[in-house]
Write a protein that holds these residues in place. Structure first.
Motif, PDB file in Angstrom:
ATOM      1  N   VAL A 176     136.380  23.701  75.793  1.00  0.00           N
ATOM      2  CA  VAL A 176     136.378  25.137  76.481  1.00  0.00           C
ATOM      3  C   VAL A 176     137.676  25.733  76.016  1.00  0.00           C
ATOM      4  N   ARG A 177     138.927  24.878  75.771  1.00  0.00           N
ATOM      5  CA  ARG A 177     139.921  25.681  75.215  1.00  0.00           C
ATOM      6  C   ARG A 177     139.609  26.428  73.784  1.00  0.00           C
ATOM      7  N   GLU A 189     135.723  28.490  74.731  1.00  0.00           N
ATOM      8  CA  GLU A 189     135.296  29.250  75.836  1.00  0.00           C
ATOM      9  C   GLU A 189     134.087  28.942  76.665  1.00  0.00           C
ATOM     10  N   SER A 190     133.079  28.352  76.001  1.00  0.00           N
ATOM     11  CA  SER A 190     132.012  27.743  77.031  1.00  0.00           C
ATOM     12  C   SER A 190     131.505  26.635  76.111  1.00  0.00           C
ATOM     13  N   GLU A 236     127.904  23.745  76.475  1.00  0.00           N
ATOM     14  CA  GLU A 236     126.702  23.044  76.948  1.00  0.00           C
ATOM     15  C   GLU A 236     126.850  21.721  77.068  1.00  0.00           C
ATOM     16  N   PRO A 238     134.107  26.014  85.562  1.00  0.00           N
ATOM     17  CA  PRO A 238     133.201  26.771  85.557  1.00  0.00           C
ATOM     18  C   PRO A 238     132.320  27.406  83.915  1.00  0.00           C
ATOM     19  N   HIS A 239     133.143  27.180  83.219  1.00  0.00           N
ATOM     20  CA  HIS A 239     132.681  27.597  81.825  1.00  0.00           C
ATOM     21  C   HIS A 239     131.806  26.327  81.156  1.00  0.00           C
ATOM     22  N   VAL A 240     131.860  25.147  81.773  1.00  0.00           N
ATOM     23  CA  VAL A 240     130.840  24.081  81.316  1.00  0.00           C
ATOM     24  C   VAL A 240     129.369  24.457  82.125  1.00  0.00           C
TER      25      VAL A 240
END
Ligand code: AVI
Length: 329
Positions: A103-104, A107-108, A110, A133-135
């Motif tokens: 995520v770093r 940003e997102s 799956e 929340p970004h996963v």
């Protein structure tokens, strides 16, 4: 003329996965049982407890590698469109470090955890939804050892996580078969992140499977408790002793349950009576230990090539990033 052969007429319980495994294993010579039998509810709790033991360095060491190198691992995937699939994810506690690193970078993400236990996956999903929340987490309840056809077709490059040295509980030929089947579900360039326990001094290895608190002994004997409960067997699990030994030629820790007395065990659901001599044992688990060379060889035979690897200071545990090669027809 053909001789008439009578097929053995086995009771119904012998056709369930548990019944069939127990029947096959306890009528074999030497007696053996497959390690998947450990993992009922109690066995999974005992395994969780093992991972926290001072002697069981595996989980802690692998987590340390992720703490140290998660960003580097994600960077080595060489893409900003990575998705992650995890085999045998359980509650996905260690995986959080890799998810956060991804995520770093992009940003997102799956994330598809696959496990046979729906309740463990639900716990993972809830925690990830709360903390990350970004996963986008899509759990898949499935037994990956039998069926890999549910492998998600996510966009971008897929990285399959197979961590915790679970590959070490398969026989070498079975491990290659599993990894080849996995390769068959991937596209060239997709990735596998494999965590394996390394060969090390025998004292450290033996202590990890012979802890002072006796949790591993309970984990091993739990298979007998399960046979007693689920197949109505009549015996005392306490009359079997946990034994772990290092088999240097095969590069594996072996776990056995050794009968302390001569005894006959009736298993009514299987219509079976099993005799044990004093000192006779049931071989319940192999835990293979690897070298960087033996990992590369296993991966090579399965259609993967090692791109990069990480280890701890003592080189006790290894995390290998491997790439799926072109398919050979
Ligand atoms: C799950 N697996 C990697 C563990 C191991 O170390 O082989 C199972 C285990 N058996 C005894 N202790 C832990």
């Amino acid at each position: 003329m053909h001789a008439l052969t009578s097929l053995p007429c086995l009771p119904e319980a012998a056709s369930t996965p548990l019944g069939a495994e127990v029947y096959r294993g306890l009528t074999a010579f030497p007696k053996k049982l497959s390690p998947w039998l450990f993992y009922d509810q109690r066995g999974s709790e005992l395994f969780e407890a093992i991972t926290e033991l001072p002697e069981y360095y595996l989980t802690r060491t692998e987590r340390g590698i992720f703490e140290q190198s998660a960003d580097d691992i994600v960077a080595a995937t060489d893409t900003n469109r990575l998705s992650m699939i995890e085999l045998g994810a359980g509650t996905a506690t260690k995986t959080g470090l890799l998810l956060a690193a991804a995520v770093r970078k992009q940003e997102s993400l799956e994330y598809f955890p696959i496990d046979i236990s729906g309740s463990a996956l639900e716990e993972a999903r809830r925690r990830i939804a709360e903390e990350m929340p970004h996963v986008a987490c899509t759990p898949i309840v499935s037994d990956y050892t039998r069926d890999l056809s549910e492998m998600p077709r996510a966009a971008g490059r897929r990285m399959v996580l197979y961590i915790g040295s679970s590959i070490g509980n398969f026989e070498p030929t079975e491990a290659v078969t599993l990894l080849r089947r996995l390769r068959g579900q991937l596209a060239a360039g997709d990735l596998l992140l494999l965590g394996v326990d390394h060969v090390k001094d025998r004292t450290t290895l033996l202590r990890a499977y012979n802890d002072a608190a006796g949790v591993t002994a309970d984990f091993n004997r739990n298979v007998l408790v399960r046979i007693k409960r689920e197949l109505g067997a009549q015996f005392r699990p306490g009359l079997f002793r946990h034994r772990a030994c290092w088999n240097d030629r095969e590069s594996r820790i072996e776990m056995h349950l050794e009968s302390l007395v001569t005894q006959e065990i009736a298993i009514p659901a299987l219509d079976l009576t099993v005799s044990f001599k004093r000192g006779e044992s049931i071989h319940t688990e192999n835990s293979y230990k690897f070298t960087p060379e033996s990992v590369a060889e296993m991966l090579g035979r399965s259609g993967f090539s090692v791109r990069k690897s990480w280890s701890d200071e003592k080189k006790w545990f290894g995390v290998y990033l491997a790439e799926a090669g072109e398919r050979r027809e």
